[in-house]
Scaffold this active site. Structure first.
Site, short mmCIF file in Angstrom:
data_model
loop_
_atom_site.label_atom_id
_atom_site.label_comp_id
_atom_site.label_asym_id
_atom_site.label_seq_id
_atom_site.Cartn_x
_atom_site.Cartn_y
_atom_site.Cartn_z
N HIS A 82 6.17 41.24 -74.82
CA HIS A 82 6.59 42.60 -75.15
C HIS A 82 6.49 43.51 -73.93
O HIS A 82 7.39 44.33 -73.69
CB HIS A 82 5.76 43.17 -76.30
CG HIS A 82 5.86 42.40 -77.57
ND1 HIS A 82 5.05 42.65 -78.66
CD2 HIS A 82 6.68 41.37 -77.93
CE1 HIS A 82 5.38 41.80 -79.63
NE2 HIS A 82 6.35 41.01 -79.21
N HIS A 245 14.07 42.06 -82.90
CA HIS A 245 12.80 41.69 -82.27
C HIS A 245 12.94 40.36 -81.54
O HIS A 245 12.31 40.16 -80.49
CB HIS A 245 11.64 41.61 -83.27
CG HIS A 245 10.34 41.34 -82.57
ND1 HIS A 245 9.65 42.33 -81.92
CD2 HIS A 245 9.65 40.19 -82.36
CE1 HIS A 245 8.58 41.81 -81.34
NE2 HIS A 245 8.56 40.50 -81.59
N ASP A 249 12.00 39.81 -77.66
CA ASP A 249 11.19 38.69 -77.14
C ASP A 249 11.94 37.92 -76.06
O ASP A 249 11.38 37.56 -75.02
CB ASP A 249 10.84 37.72 -78.27
CG ASP A 249 9.59 38.13 -79.06
OD1 ASP A 249 8.87 39.05 -78.61
OD2 ASP A 249 9.35 37.53 -80.12
N HIS A 272 9.99 31.26 -77.94
CA HIS A 272 9.36 31.29 -76.62
C HIS A 272 9.49 29.95 -75.90
O HIS A 272 9.79 29.89 -74.71
CB HIS A 272 7.89 31.66 -76.74
CG HIS A 272 7.65 32.96 -77.44
ND1 HIS A 272 8.19 34.15 -77.02
CD2 HIS A 272 6.93 33.26 -78.57
CE1 HIS A 272 7.81 35.12 -77.84
NE2 HIS A 272 7.06 34.60 -78.79
#
Length: 311
Positions: A82, A245, A249, A272
């Site tokens: 973030h 969101h 990310d 991720h």
């Protein structure tokens, strides 16, 4: 010349780690040209510097973790995505981040608090050319098949845009947009992306806490969803906050390459781990990218020459 950027002064924040629940102090400090973004674990007997790079990512379970020298056993910093997203959104090239624990504070669960901190310190132009990673060939990574398929891709593009599609098959998520595209040329990162919060499902909370995760999570720093609906009294900040969101990310995950990218990123159910795998696939072949700068600002992609606006 399109110039590098750092902060005009230092700024601080105090919060808790989303997973550790630990209190942590964060100090953002200006850094010289070509320093890059460097985390410093100042809680250790001898402070350890952890420069941001794609190969320094050592854990991608639920967050992105950086470790010194890319060594999983070395001191590290969890949940950097973030803050890295905010740095990318505001075009910050050089920054020292002093941290007193092993996890970046979650604050409100989005990048908005970090955007506010960076703006409050002021952004300063530096006498050095801003350097970009320009993607020259398509690069794609894929995992799974059928319903479990997920993928992420980079294509050549004179600018930086992202498109993302999620597929959670959940009543609360189904009522929102599950695909979104964002182009940095709009100059609207702070308004359209930064406020999107991380989210979690109540059915996963007990399992995560039993594994020592999400100890600092609450409705103050996450969207919480039960089997049917969003539980937060104030509801969603955006109609499509879930997918936004995921874009937030991805922006942070990609910025650990150390420079802003000139590319079109597209993804389906990525996270991720796959985002970092994509960066490593790009860097594995030097013919797939080049490092460029712009002596004439007018030749730079739209959205990069201007200082990022406030809200």
């Amino acid at each position: 010349m399109l110039q590098q950027r750092t902060l005009k002064s230092l700024t601080r924040a105090v919060g808790v780690g989303l997973h550790s629940g630990q209190r942590v102090e964060l100090t953002l400090r200006p850094a010289a040209p070509d320093t890059g973004i460097v985390f410093r674990r100042v809680d250790l007997p001898v402070p350890v510097e952890i420069p941001v790079s794609a190969t320094a990512i050592t854990d991608t379970r639920l967050n992105s973790t950086l470790s010194a020298g890319g060594d999983p056993g070395a001191p590290g910093v969890h949940t950097v995505e973030h803050l890295m997203s905010a740095c990318c959104g505001l075009g910050i090239d050089n920054l020292y981040i002093d941290i007193t624990a092993e996890e970046v504070p979650i604050l409100d669960g989005s990048a908005a608090s970090f955007v506010y901190l960076l703006h409050s310190a002021g952004i300063e132009l530096q006498r050095a050319p801003k350097r970009f990673v320009r993607v020259l060939k398509p690069v794609e990574v894929r995992e799974g098949e059928g319903r479990s398929l997920k993928w992420a891709r980079l294509d050549p593009y004179h600018g930086f845009k992202l498109s993302f599609e999620i597929d959670f098959d959940h009543p609360a998520v189904n009522q929102t947009g599950q695909r979104y595209e964002f182009d940095f040329a709009s100059g609207r990162y702070s308004r359209d992306i930064a406020r999107a919060r991380t989210f979690g499902f109540t059915k996963d909370v007990e399992m995560m806490r039993s594994r020592g995760l999400s100890l600092g999570g609450s409705m103050d720093n996450a969207i919480v969803v039960d089997d049917y609906r969003v539980l937060n009294a104030e509801g969603l900040r955006y109609d499509d906050e879930f997918v936004k969101h995921k874009i937030l990310d991805a922006i942070g995950d990609l910025y650990v390459i150390g420079k802003p990218m000139l590319a079109a990123y597209s993804a389906y159910k990525s996270g991720h781990a796959l985002n970092n795998k994509l960066l490593r696939a790009l860097l594995a072949d030097a013919s797939q990218y080049e490092i460029v700068s712009f002596e004439d600002e007018r030749q730079a992609p739209q959205g990069f020459a201007q200082l990022a606006p406030a809200w």
